[in-house]
Write a protein that holds these residues in place. Sequence first.
Motif, mmCIF file in Angstrom:
data_model
loop_
_atom_site.group_PDB
_atom_site.id
_atom_site.type_symbol
_atom_site.label_atom_id
_atom_site.label_comp_id
_atom_site.label_asym_id
_atom_site.label_seq_id
_atom_site.Cartn_x
_atom_site.Cartn_y
_atom_site.Cartn_z
ATOM 1 N N GLU A 241 5.797 -2.634 -8.429
ATOM 2 C CA GLU A 241 5.401 -3.389 -9.632
ATOM 3 C C GLU A 241 6.599 -4.038 -10.325
ATOM 4 N N PRO A 242 7.702 -3.324 -10.564
ATOM 5 C CA PRO A 242 8.860 -3.986 -11.197
ATOM 6 C C PRO A 242 9.415 -5.150 -10.384
ATOM 7 N N LEU A 243 9.358 -5.043 -9.054
ATOM 8 C CA LEU A 243 9.899 -6.099 -8.202
ATOM 9 C C LEU A 243 8.859 -7.162 -7.836
ATOM 10 N N ASN A 244 7.638 -6.993 -8.328
ATOM 11 C CA ASN A 244 6.550 -7.918 -7.992
ATOM 12 C C ASN A 244 6.352 -8.010 -6.485
ATOM 13 N N MET A 245 6.379 -6.865 -5.831
ATOM 14 C CA MET A 245 6.094 -6.774 -4.398
ATOM 15 C C MET A 245 4.583 -6.549 -4.246
ATOM 16 N N VAL A 246 3.843 -7.624 -4.133
ATOM 17 C CA VAL A 246 2.386 -7.565 -4.242
ATOM 18 C C VAL A 246 1.693 -7.240 -2.921
ATOM 19 N N ASP A 247 2.433 -7.256 -1.819
ATOM 20 C CA ASP A 247 1.810 -7.065 -0.505
ATOM 21 C C ASP A 247 2.379 -5.875 0.259
ATOM 22 N N THR A 248 2.992 -4.931 -0.438
ATOM 23 C CA THR A 248 3.625 -3.794 0.230
ATOM 24 C C THR A 248 2.873 -2.513 -0.090
ATOM 25 N N ASP A 249 2.472 -1.799 0.969
ATOM 26 C CA ASP A 249 1.724 -0.555 0.793
ATOM 27 C C ASP A 249 1.724 0.185 2.125
ATOM 28 N N PHE A 250 1.074 1.341 2.146
ATOM 29 C CA PHE A 250 1.001 2.140 3.368
ATOM 30 C C PHE A 250 -0.183 1.759 4.256
ATOM 31 N N TYR A 251 -0.914 0.739 3.862
ATOM 32 C CA TYR A 251 -2.021 0.241 4.682
ATOM 33 C C TYR A 251 -2.334 -1.176 4.224
ATOM 34 N N THR A 252 -3.155 -1.854 5.020
ATOM 35 C CA THR A 252 -3.594 -3.206 4.678
ATOM 36 C C THR A 252 -5.043 -3.148 4.225
ATOM 37 N N PRO A 253 -5.355 -3.495 2.980
ATOM 38 C CA PRO A 253 -6.740 -3.443 2.499
ATOM 39 C C PRO A 253 -7.589 -4.513 3.178
ATOM 40 N N PRO A 254 -8.918 -4.359 3.135
ATOM 41 C CA PRO A 254 -9.804 -5.287 3.864
ATOM 42 C C PRO A 254 -9.563 -6.755 3.533
ATOM 43 N N GLU A 255 -9.284 -7.066 2.277
ATOM 44 C CA GLU A 255 -9.128 -8.470 1.897
ATOM 45 C C GLU A 255 -7.848 -9.101 2.454
ATOM 46 N N LYS A 256 -6.946 -8.272 3.000
ATOM 47 C CA LYS A 256 -5.699 -8.797 3.568
ATOM 48 C C LYS A 256 -5.610 -8.576 5.078
ATOM 49 N N ALA A 257 -6.650 -8.000 5.675
ATOM 50 C CA ALA A 257 -6.582 -7.606 7.081
ATOM 51 C C ALA A 257 -6.312 -8.779 8.010
ATOM 52 N N ASP A 258 -6.785 -9.974 7.655
ATOM 53 C CA ASP A 258 -6.591 -11.128 8.530
ATOM 54 C C ASP A 258 -5.163 -11.664 8.494
ATOM 55 N N ARG A 259 -4.301 -11.055 7.664
ATOM 56 C CA ARG A 259 -2.897 -11.473 7.590
ATOM 57 C C ARG A 259 -1.976 -10.541 8.366
ATOM 58 N N LEU A 260 -2.490 -9.427 8.881
ATOM 59 C CA LEU A 260 -1.655 -8.430 9.544
ATOM 60 C C LEU A 260 -1.347 -8.844 10.980
ATOM 61 N N ALA A 261 -0.053 -8.955 11.292
ATOM 62 C CA ALA A 261 0.362 -9.385 12.629
ATOM 63 C C ALA A 261 0.017 -8.331 13.675
ATOM 64 N N VAL A 262 -0.364 -8.800 14.841
ATOM 65 C CA VAL A 262 -0.687 -7.935 15.976
ATOM 66 C C VAL A 262 0.605 -7.447 16.616
ATOM 67 N N SER A 263 0.637 -6.183 17.022
ATOM 68 C CA SER A 263 1.768 -5.631 17.766
ATOM 69 C C SER A 263 1.528 -5.820 19.257
ATOM 70 N N TYR A 264 2.641 -6.029 19.988
ATOM 71 C CA TYR A 264 2.537 -6.265 21.430
ATOM 72 C C TYR A 264 3.415 -5.284 22.204
ATOM 73 N N MET A 265 2.856 -4.817 23.327
ATOM 74 C CA MET A 265 3.568 -3.916 24.225
ATOM 75 C C MET A 265 3.876 -4.650 25.528
ATOM 76 N N PRO A 266 5.158 -4.873 25.838
ATOM 77 C CA PRO A 266 5.506 -5.554 27.091
ATOM 78 C C PRO A 266 5.039 -4.752 28.314
ATOM 79 N N GLN A 267 4.520 -5.466 29.300
ATOM 80 C CA GLN A 267 4.033 -4.855 30.524
ATOM 81 C C GLN A 267 5.004 -5.136 31.679
#
Length: 419
Positions: A241-267
């Motif tokens: 809150e003091p730093l105005n970090m509006v998108d940092t948390d331990f999970y991504t809420p439903p309204e932001k889920a479409d912004r979460l980058a996909v992780s990739y595992m090299p094959q």
Amino acid sequence: MLDIRKGALRTRGLLQGGLLLAGLMFGQAANAESLSQQRLDAFASAMQAQVEQGKIGGIETLVYQDGKVVQRAQYGFQDREAEKPLREDSLYKIFSLTKLVTGTGLLQLYDQGKFQLDDPVGKYLPQLMNLQVAIAEGPDGFPVTEPASHPITIRELMTHTAGFTYGRFSQSQVDELYVKADIQDPKTTLAVMMDKLASIPLRQQPGTVWHYSISVDIQARLIEVLSGMPFDAYLQQHMFEPLNMVDTDFYTPPEKADRLAVSYMPQEDGSLKPLPNDFFLSKPSFLNGGGGLISSTDDYLRFARMLLNEGELDGKRLLKVETVRLMRQNQLPEGVDNIGPFFPGNQFGLNVAVVNDSEAAGYLPEGTFWWWGIQGAWAWIDPTNDSIVLGMMQNTDYRLSRVIHNTASHALYGPAGGN
């Protein structure tokens, strides 16, 4: 095959056609001076090349110097399969970049006089008061032990020299006990983790070896005990809150889920396997202080700017000046000279690596304090040159991440003819 150029490269007018790749055309190294446009362009070109060569799905980079953003771009995809390009508001699992945030939270309590760095951890977490230390392999999977030479201290927690381990980056009976105990079980809590640690010996005597470990999760539990608040609530109230970090948390809420980058595992065939994001879409019970946060480039930039500015941002002070300086000074115990072969040219402060040999550290400027996450996100904070370099990506091959980090540092800081 996906056209990786489609929507893949969006900058702020700083890229030019026909750029040479990193490390091929520089004069003197860039230490103690502003980064030239030539170097910024080469950095951008080198990062774009990682995507074009199919090594990673996407990466976002940002360079901040002398109070302004001088380079920012997104290369490749937030979701390759959906051909969804990265954007400035994409969210990333930052993994061990969480450690800097946790350390800052704990140092806020240090500033308040809640503890001293050389206090025994057991003073606040009684489960960790009288730990044994493994000295040899023993029967039935449990090592032969001896008492710790001294009580582990909070300073040792913050320098990865307390004797703990992770259970997955080294091999020993102690590591096996961590695995058996599921030491970071996402269904439990930080408090339960302390109870588990009470019955597992330290991997080595405290103060003798730098060994990467779950010590930052212990710091998170210390924050809970010292503040009387849940770890996530403490960070929200006293940092985000003091730093105005509006998108940092331990999970991504439903309204932001479409912004979460996909992780990739090299094959083995060179392809990239997408991994589901499901785990990161609901609040976990275990608030992983060493690697649990999700954040954005803009949010992490605000956090890094606060550290670069010695504890203050936009008129709000989070740490004392002298505490930030303490954080970025070498804190390793006597006899522990560095942090091992994987990080040459670095010593260690409080939850951060500190460059003490620029050439060995891939030409990162001396005094840069930094860390990275296991899926590749990194933050370099350089007080000498008043700069911050951020990279955000999601790739499970940490060895490739180190190669990309070195490519980036050579592009920005390497000498003539570097590669």
